[in-house]
Design an enzyme around this catalytic site. Structure first.
Site, PDB file in Angstrom:
ATOM      1  N   GLU B  60      -1.092 -11.001  -8.466  1.00 34.97           N
ATOM      2  CA  GLU B  60      -2.333 -11.164  -9.229  1.00 34.97           C
ATOM      3  C   GLU B  60      -2.077 -11.716 -10.627  1.00 34.97           C
ATOM      4  OE1 GLU B  60      -1.700  -8.525  -7.328  1.00 34.97           O
ATOM      5  OE2 GLU B  60      -3.291  -8.592  -5.843  1.00 34.97           O
ATOM      6  N   HIS B 127     -10.015   0.640  -2.716  1.00 36.55           N
ATOM      7  CA  HIS B 127     -10.802  -0.488  -2.202  1.00 36.55           C
ATOM      8  C   HIS B 127     -12.285  -0.266  -2.436  1.00 36.55           C
ATOM      9  CE1 HIS B 127      -6.988  -1.000  -0.119  1.00 36.55           C
ATOM     10  NE2 HIS B 127      -7.311  -2.251   0.122  1.00 36.55           N
TER      11      HIS B 127
END
Lengths: 447, 324
Positions: B60, B127
């Site tokens: 990321e 999540h």
């Protein structure tokens, strides 16, 4: 891994003027910093002052290998690279003194400034390693736009311990980005010696793990640094992917001006003092009859003149008006964002851009006893008293070799809604069903 | 006009913007050949090729950093976070490098970081999070959170064309659950403008993302009891449409803020402060809030239900407020 060699030096041909340029920039870098040390003691530097004393050859030699269209991002000890890229001593003075006339108008200090349009310099931030992915992106965008540029940044031995270093260099490697990373191994990260960062003799060895090229160079020999950087830049421009260039050097002051660096053994300073990059280069210029005492005096006098003018400019410049603090958080049309296209845009639009969305799988990744593994095993066995290397297990059946021309194609989109995948799956099932059934019948027949 | 899901609207915006401007490129994990974990980018690679649709390593920090570098050369990268929870992995790039770039040295960063956010789909603690307030607290970023398919398409187009870094939150619970007629032609929705989703006179409910729908359901239930709630969809959290909030509160004199994000440091607190500063005399009751709990988002359905605001919780808070 390649190391800096005579051959590389021979390839880095410089004119007499360019040789003198290198001296000018190194001496300018040093004298500028010496003046800033004096300004710091007079409380005219409002924040920290980070010196590159002893490391000038790294900043200058590497940046000098770039062309004006190329991009760089300095670290805190690379103001020399900024000078090569065309920034003036006044930019450095005003940045450190937080003046309104500084490139950032006092919003940031030190070498934290840049220029997107003309000099192609990206401003660093204090968090180490973050420039590596950013400059990878610069390199990728340059390639995308057809600009044939190379992007360069620096990292220290300490900064190479960050996650951003790994993520950035790995991404650059997978993208084969035209990106040169100069690992400036100056032996100390603030107070921490290099051995505490990684148990490696050469940080350039890490390049092997990223599948990229590397060089190691004497960072206090500006000609060697330039030659290695030039070769790295050419390799990038030829499309052969990123290069990690380790320059061995020494930070001759503390981390910043407040730090007396008492943790560094005096003998270490004494040794590196004999390796001073400017003294060595002066001897080189004399030995190769590239200058004489008069020329040196002329250049030194020019530097003093320029620094006098720019220091005066900075000291007479005002601080920024307080209301500036509230301005410029967002771009509200003050800047235009426009790419410099050097290739037809049509290449990047459908139908020209359209591809078959599949992976090309060229091998199955199965274990194959390789030469390095065998060498490692042998190395263990050679050690006195070491246990012999264990006999490898039976070799697995070799995976089929796939070629670039006939890669295995993996269908796009393996979601439940993908009809193509389902169809292929059924076709495959159909193909395998018959021989399987036949085999069973055969077996049954035997019994 | 075709009726499409929010997911399809986001995909349509990406296709149209990439077709309109070759400076728009997409980067992310599994976005190309696979088409993205939620299939938002399905078909993008086939049409625009590997130079423009880049499947990245699981990095990321490298993805956002590279996108920032690309934007310095005039590209407009759109980064996908596979889940917005993972933006924590590149927090430094987003908040220190990207967000401060224009302020520090006048370098605009025209990039978008978009991805699925929020709970209600049993994603568990990693999540399901709503990490938007980390970034609302970061000057230099814009934070957008659409609640309808129309807004998702129009706001994503605005985000891509914006010269500033925009974080674009897509509530994954809404991806395929809401459908709307969305024009096939080009249109944008301005960043920083809220929308009144339901007019009312008795109290104001301010919300965003999936909770707009929860608030609207609650408002419908309240209407049956004679309480007319005005529902405001913020659409953008940074910049915040203060005038829309203040205008509504001056009319209804009561404010309830609903968000799925955790309570402490959630945007309800900021909105309450704004209203107290600028419309205190107009208030007839305490400012109320219905929010997620101050916990991670738990996995088991009964636990997650406990965490999330729902129609009953919103309606109950509104009834209490309406008594003043």
């Amino acid at each position: 891994m390649e190391r800096s060699s005579n051959e590389m030096q021979a390839n880095a041909k410089l004119t007499r003027e360019q040789h003198l340029d290198l001296y000018y920039f190194m001496q300018l870098n040093r004298q500028l910093e010496e003046r800033m040390v004096r300004l710091f003691r007079q409380n005219k530097i409002v924040g920290g002052l980070y010196a590159s004393l002893g490391q000038e050859a790294v900043s200058i030699g590497t940046a000098y290998a770039l062309e004006p269209r190329d991009w760089l991002a300095p670290m805190i000890r690379n103001i020399g690279a900024l000078l090569v890229k065309g920034f003036k001593p006044r930019d450095i003075f005003t940045q450190h003194m937080a003046r309104y006339t500084a490139p950032t108008q006092g919003k940031d200090g030190t070498s934290h400034f840049g220029d997107l349009k003309v000099r192609h310099v990206v401003s660093p931030i204090s968090m180490l390693g973050d420039l590596i992915p950013v400059m990878t992106g610069v390199a990728m965008a340059g390639r995308y736009l057809g600009q044939k540029i190379v992007a360069m940044t620096w990292i220290g031995d300490g900064g190479s311990s960050t996650g951003a270093f790994h993520e950035g260099l790995n991404f650059a490697a997978t993208q084969r980005a035209p990106f040169v990373l100069v690992l400036e191994n100056n032996q100390w990260a603030y107070s921490t010696p290099v051995a505490q960062q990684a148990p490696l003799k050469n940080f350039a060895d890490r390049a092997l793990a990223y599948g990229i090229a590397s060089h190691i160079v004497d960072g206090n020999d500006v000609m060697a640094v330039y030659a290695a950087a030039k070769s790295a830049v050419e390799q990038c421009r030829a499309g052969r992917g990123p290069v990690l260039l380790e320059a061995k050097t020494m930070r001759m002051r503390g981390h910043a001006q407040h730090d007396p660096a008492e943790y560094v053994p005096q003998a270490m300073f004494d040794y590196w003092k004999t390796q001073d990059p400017i003294a060595r280069y002066e001897a080189y210029l004399t030995e190769h009859k590239l200058w004489d005492a008069a020329k040196k005096s002329e250049i030194d006098a020019r530097i003093e003149r320029e620094l006098d003018v720019d220091q005066k400019f900075a000291e007479e410049s005002p601080m920024p008006p307080p209301e500036l603090a509230e301005q410029g958080v967002y771009c509200d049309g003050c800047h235009t964002v426009e790419a410099d296209w050097r290739r037809p845009k049509q290449e990047l639009l459908p139908p020209a851009s359209s591809v078959e969305p599949v992976w090309k799988v060229t091998d199955f990744g199965a274990f194959v006893p390789s030469a390095p593994a065998a060498i490692a095993a042998a190395g263990r066995a050679e050690k006195p008293g070491a246990k012999p290397a264990p006999t490898p297990l039976a070799e697995p059946e070799a995976a089929p070799e796939l070629t670039e021309e006939q890669p295995l194609r993996v269908p796009f989109g393996r979601g439940p809604k993908d009809r193509a995948f389902e169809r292929e799956r059924l076709e495959k099932q159909e193909k395998h069903r018959k021989p399987f059934v036949k085999h069973r019948r055969d077996k049954r027949g035997k019994h | 006009m075709a009726e499409i899901t929010m997911l399809e609207a986001i995909r349509a915006a990406l296709f149209e913007e990439m077709e309109r401007d070759p400076a728009v490129v997409a980067l992310g994990e599994d976005i190309g050949v696979y088409g993205g974990a939620f299939k938002v980018t399905e078909g993008l690679l086939a049409k625009f090729g590997r130079e423009r649709v880049i499947d990245t390593p699981i990095s990321e920090t490298a993805i956002v950093g590279a996108a920032c570098g690309m934007s310095y050369l005039g590209l407009r990268p759109v980064v996908e976070m596979q889940f917005m929870d993972f933006i924590a992995c590149c927090f430094n790039q987003v908040t220190n490098f990207v967000a401060k770039s224009h302020y520090r040295w006048g370098a605009p960063v025209p990039m978008v970081v978009r991805g699925p956010s929020g709970g209600g789909v049993h994603g568990g603690p990693f999540h399901s999070a709503s990490p938007e307030m980390h970034f609302v607290h970061t000057p230099g970023l814009k934070v957008v959170y659409p609640s309808t398919a129309y807004d998702a398409k129009g706001l994503l187009k605005s985000a891509i064309r914006d010269n500033n870094p925009v974080l674009f939150f897509e509530h994954k619970f809404l991806y395929r659950r809401i459908k709307q007629e969305v024009p096939a032609e080009d249109f944008t929705v301005p960043i920083g403008k809220a929308a009144v989703r339901r007019p009312g006179r008795d109290l104001t409910i301010v919300s965003y993302g999936a909770m707009v729908h929860t608030s609207l359901e609650a408002a419908a239930a309240l209407a049956a009891e004679g309480i007319e709630a005005e529902v405001i969809d913020l659409r953008s959290l940074l910049p915040l449409d203060r005038e829309a909030i203040l205008g509504s509160v001056r009319k209804t004199n009561k404010l309830l803020v609903v968000h799925e994000d955790t309570r402490t440091g959630g945007i309800a607190g900021e909105i309450a402060a704004i209203v107290c500063e600028s419309a205190f005399e107009h208030l007839d009751g305490p400012i109320a809030r219905v929010t997620g709990l101050d916990t991670p988002v738990p996995y088991a359905p009964p636990l997650e239900q406990r965490f999330l605001p729902n129609v009953e919780k919103v309606a109950a808070a509104a009834r209490e407020l309406a008594k003043y």
